[in-house]
Design a protein around this motif. Sequence first.
Motif, PDB file in Angstrom:
ATOM      1  N   SER A  19      26.478  25.890  42.275  1.00 41.44           N
ATOM      2  CA  SER A  19      26.755  25.552  43.673  1.00 41.44           C
ATOM      3  C   SER A  19      28.158  25.974  44.088  1.00 41.44           C
ATOM      4  O   SER A  19      28.477  25.972  45.277  1.00 41.44           O
ATOM      5  CB  SER A  19      26.578  24.047  43.889  1.00 41.44           C
ATOM      6  N   PHE A  20      28.994  26.340  43.109  1.00 42.85           N
ATOM      7  CA  PHE A  20      30.348  26.816  43.388  1.00 42.85           C
ATOM      8  C   PHE A  20      30.457  28.346  43.313  1.00 42.85           C
ATOM      9  O   PHE A  20      31.555  28.889  43.388  1.00 42.85           O
ATOM     10  CB  PHE A  20      31.346  26.214  42.389  1.00 42.85           C
ATOM     11  N   MET A  21      29.313  29.034  43.123  1.00 43.23           N
ATOM     12  CA  MET A  21      29.318  30.490  42.993  1.00 43.23           C
ATOM     13  C   MET A  21      28.671  31.143  44.209  1.00 43.23           C
ATOM     14  O   MET A  21      27.915  30.501  44.953  1.00 43.23           O
ATOM     15  CB  MET A  21      28.544  30.922  41.742  1.00 43.23           C
ATOM     16  N   ASP A  22      28.937  32.441  44.379  1.00 43.08           N
ATOM     17  CA  ASP A  22      28.182  33.205  45.365  1.00 43.08           C
ATOM     18  C   ASP A  22      26.907  33.726  44.714  1.00 43.08           C
ATOM     19  O   ASP A  22      26.714  33.635  43.502  1.00 43.08           O
ATOM     20  CB  ASP A  22      29.012  34.351  45.942  1.00 43.08           C
ATOM     21  N   GLU A  23      26.017  34.271  45.520  1.00 40.90           N
ATOM     22  CA  GLU A  23      24.704  34.676  45.035  1.00 40.90           C
ATOM     23  C   GLU A  23      24.787  35.773  43.980  1.00 40.90           C
ATOM     24  O   GLU A  23      24.039  35.759  42.996  1.00 40.90           O
ATOM     25  CB  GLU A  23      23.833  35.161  46.204  1.00 40.90           C
ATOM     26  N   SER A  24      25.697  36.728  44.153  1.00 35.30           N
ATOM     27  CA  SER A  24      25.813  37.821  43.196  1.00 35.30           C
ATOM     28  C   SER A  24      26.246  37.330  41.821  1.00 35.30           C
ATOM     29  O   SER A  24      25.795  37.845  40.795  1.00 35.30           O
ATOM     30  CB  SER A  24      26.800  38.878  43.718  1.00 35.30           C
ATOM     31  N   SER A  25      27.118  36.329  41.758  1.00 36.51           N
ATOM     32  CA  SER A  25      27.569  35.796  40.471  1.00 36.51           C
ATOM     33  C   SER A  25      26.408  35.149  39.721  1.00 36.51           C
ATOM     34  O   SER A  25      26.278  35.301  38.502  1.00 36.51           O
ATOM     35  CB  SER A  25      28.693  34.780  40.687  1.00 36.51           C
ATOM     36  N   ILE A  26      25.537  34.441  40.454  1.00 32.64           N
ATOM     37  CA  ILE A  26      24.387  33.812  39.808  1.00 32.64           C
ATOM     38  C   ILE A  26      23.419  34.865  39.280  1.00 32.64           C
ATOM     39  O   ILE A  26      22.939  34.776  38.146  1.00 32.64           O
ATOM     40  CB  ILE A  26      23.677  32.871  40.794  1.00 32.64           C
ATOM     41  N   LEU A  27      23.139  35.883  40.093  1.00 26.44           N
ATOM     42  CA  LEU A  27      22.215  36.936  39.677  1.00 26.44           C
ATOM     43  C   LEU A  27      22.753  37.743  38.508  1.00 26.44           C
ATOM     44  O   LEU A  27      21.977  38.305  37.722  1.00 26.44           O
ATOM     45  CB  LEU A  27      21.906  37.855  40.861  1.00 26.44           C
ATOM     46  N   ASN A  28      24.078  37.796  38.380  1.00 29.51           N
ATOM     47  CA  ASN A  28      24.697  38.515  37.254  1.00 29.51           C
ATOM     48  C   ASN A  28      24.813  37.661  36.000  1.00 29.51           C
ATOM     49  O   ASN A  28      25.308  38.129  34.976  1.00 29.51           O
ATOM     50  CB  ASN A  28      26.081  39.027  37.651  1.00 29.51           C
ATOM     51  N   GLY A  29      24.358  36.416  36.081  1.00 27.47           N
ATOM     52  CA  GLY A  29      24.320  35.561  34.903  1.00 27.47           C
ATOM     53  C   GLY A  29      25.620  34.877  34.555  1.00 27.47           C
ATOM     54  O   GLY A  29      25.801  34.455  33.402  1.00 27.47           O
ATOM     55  N   ARG A  30      26.530  34.719  35.513  1.00 29.29           N
ATOM     56  CA  ARG A  30      27.780  34.019  35.231  1.00 29.29           C
ATOM     57  C   ARG A  30      27.512  32.539  34.973  1.00 29.29           C
ATOM     58  O   ARG A  30      26.631  31.934  35.582  1.00 29.29           O
ATOM     59  CB  ARG A  30      28.774  34.152  36.388  1.00 29.29           C
ATOM     60  N   MET A  31      28.296  31.960  34.073  1.00 29.32           N
ATOM     61  CA  MET A  31      28.161  30.547  33.745  1.00 29.32           C
ATOM     62  C   MET A  31      29.341  29.722  34.258  1.00 29.32           C
ATOM     63  O   MET A  31      29.236  28.502  34.356  1.00 29.32           O
ATOM     64  CB  MET A  31      28.035  30.366  32.224  1.00 29.32           C
ATOM     65  N   ILE A  32      30.439  30.396  34.573  1.00 29.89           N
ATOM     66  CA  ILE A  32      31.641  29.715  35.042  1.00 29.89           C
ATOM     67  C   ILE A  32      32.028  30.288  36.397  1.00 29.89           C
ATOM     68  O   ILE A  32      32.106  31.507  36.557  1.00 29.89           O
ATOM     69  CB  ILE A  32      32.801  29.888  34.040  1.00 29.89           C
ATOM     70  N   PRO A  33      32.269  29.446  37.407  1.00 34.61           N
ATOM     71  CA  PRO A  33      32.650  29.961  38.729  1.00 34.61           C
ATOM     72  C   PRO A  33      33.993  30.701  38.679  1.00 34.61           C
ATOM     73  O   PRO A  33      34.854  30.407  37.851  1.00 34.61           O
ATOM     74  CB  PRO A  33      32.757  28.686  39.580  1.00 34.61           C
ATOM     75  N   GLU A  34      34.142  31.652  39.562  1.00 39.78           N
ATOM     76  CA  GLU A  34      35.410  32.361  39.682  1.00 39.78           C
ATOM     77  C   GLU A  34      36.398  31.504  40.455  1.00 39.78           C
ATOM     78  O   GLU A  34      36.133  31.079  41.575  1.00 39.78           O
ATOM     79  CB  GLU A  34      35.198  33.693  40.397  1.00 39.78           C
ATOM     80  N   PHE A  35      37.548  31.267  39.842  1.00 45.33           N
ATOM     81  CA  PHE A  35      38.526  30.374  40.456  1.00 45.33           C
ATOM     82  C   PHE A  35      39.077  30.946  41.753  1.00 45.33           C
ATOM     83  O   PHE A  35      39.368  30.207  42.700  1.00 45.33           O
ATOM     84  CB  PHE A  35      39.681  30.115  39.483  1.00 45.33           C
ATOM     85  N   ALA A  36      39.223  32.274  41.833  1.00 44.86           N
ATOM     86  CA  ALA A  36      39.838  32.903  43.011  1.00 44.86           C
ATOM     87  C   ALA A  36      39.014  32.654  44.273  1.00 44.86           C
ATOM     88  O   ALA A  36      39.574  32.473  45.365  1.00 44.86           O
ATOM     89  CB  ALA A  36      40.004  34.405  42.766  1.00 44.86           C
ATOM     90  N   SER A  37      37.692  32.641  44.141  1.00 40.35           N
ATOM     91  CA  SER A  37      36.827  32.467  45.316  1.00 40.35           C
ATOM     92  C   SER A  37      36.154  31.098  45.340  1.00 40.35           C
ATOM     93  O   SER A  37      35.163  30.898  46.046  1.00 40.35           O
ATOM     94  CB  SER A  37      35.763  33.563  45.329  1.00 40.35           C
ATOM     95  N   LEU A  38      36.676  30.160  44.553  1.00 36.58           N
ATOM     96  CA  LEU A  38      36.034  28.854  44.419  1.00 36.58           C
ATOM     97  C   LEU A  38      35.963  28.110  45.748  1.00 36.58           C
ATOM     98  O   LEU A  38      34.900  27.659  46.170  1.00 36.58           O
ATOM     99  CB  LEU A  38      36.778  28.016  43.377  1.00 36.58           C
ATOM    100  N   ALA A  39      37.101  27.977  46.432  1.00 41.15           N
ATOM    101  CA  ALA A  39      37.140  27.224  47.689  1.00 41.15           C
ATOM    102  C   ALA A  39      36.259  27.869  48.747  1.00 41.15           C
ATOM    103  O   ALA A  39      35.545  27.182  49.494  1.00 41.15           O
ATOM    104  CB  ALA A  39      38.585  27.121  48.180  1.00 41.15           C
TER     105      ALA A  39
END
Length: 307
Positions: free
Chosen positions: A49-69
Amino acid sequence: MIPNRDKDSVKQGKRDRVLKIVGLVITYVFLFLAAALAFFPFYYMIAASFMDESSILNGRMIPEFASLAENIAYNYSETFTRLNYFHHVAITLLVATSITVLQLLTTILAAFAFARLTFKGRDVLFIAFLATMMIPGELLAISNYVTLSNLGLTGLEQTTFQAIIAMIIPLIASSFYIYLLRQSFLQIPNELYLAAKIDGKTDWGYLWKVMVPLASPTLITITILSFISSWNGYIWPSLVVYNNSDTLISVIIRKGALTMQGPDGNYITQYSWQMTASVLTVVPFLIIYVIFRKHIMRGTGRAGIKG
């Protein structure tokens, strides 16, 4: 000089201690892995819920801090708007509360009748009642739908009131909860009932002033299970509610509200929004747990349900 027997005893003691330590290590490692496995879906729901759609589709497990807010603001604002969140939560809360209260009432009355009242055919009727637990819910859904249709509670012209009634009526009684409370009532000594009759109490007064307080741990457990089951309802509300604006929050999440039109014109599910909606659906339970945690822990503990 230490006798051989004593040396063997010392060696055996050392082996026992080593085996005990190894056993504890294996046990705690297994428990840690099991806990991590159980916690991971909950973690990923929040992280996604803290990620954008591309990060989820790419299989990321940890949100990117730079774009978190930015991701949090976008996902939650879009989800609130597209779901009409507070409207559906209000409907879900109304339906879940109504079902829970009515189930408690029918469960208490039926369990008392089967546990304390004496009438012809009681045991046969109870066995037949328990037999309904063997019937698949899908078969009951068909007959329930036909009944509600004949009552005019379903159809394209269904009102919000009719939708809410349709979601509540078939669930106001539960064979399993009646059986569970009946067993709890049977554990109450019959001498209390005879003493109450001598004191002039009616069956109605004995039920509410003696049996219900003594069976409160079981009733708390039934309340928790009933509310959770009603809140998470999906199949039955999807079947009887025709207007998406009148359905439960768990249903509307899967009804196409959290989609976006792609370049080819087709609507694509946005998993980031669905994870955000899942987090928002869990929040009311967290609030309820914080407020009533002592009662919940006391009731589930006395009823023998842990974890």
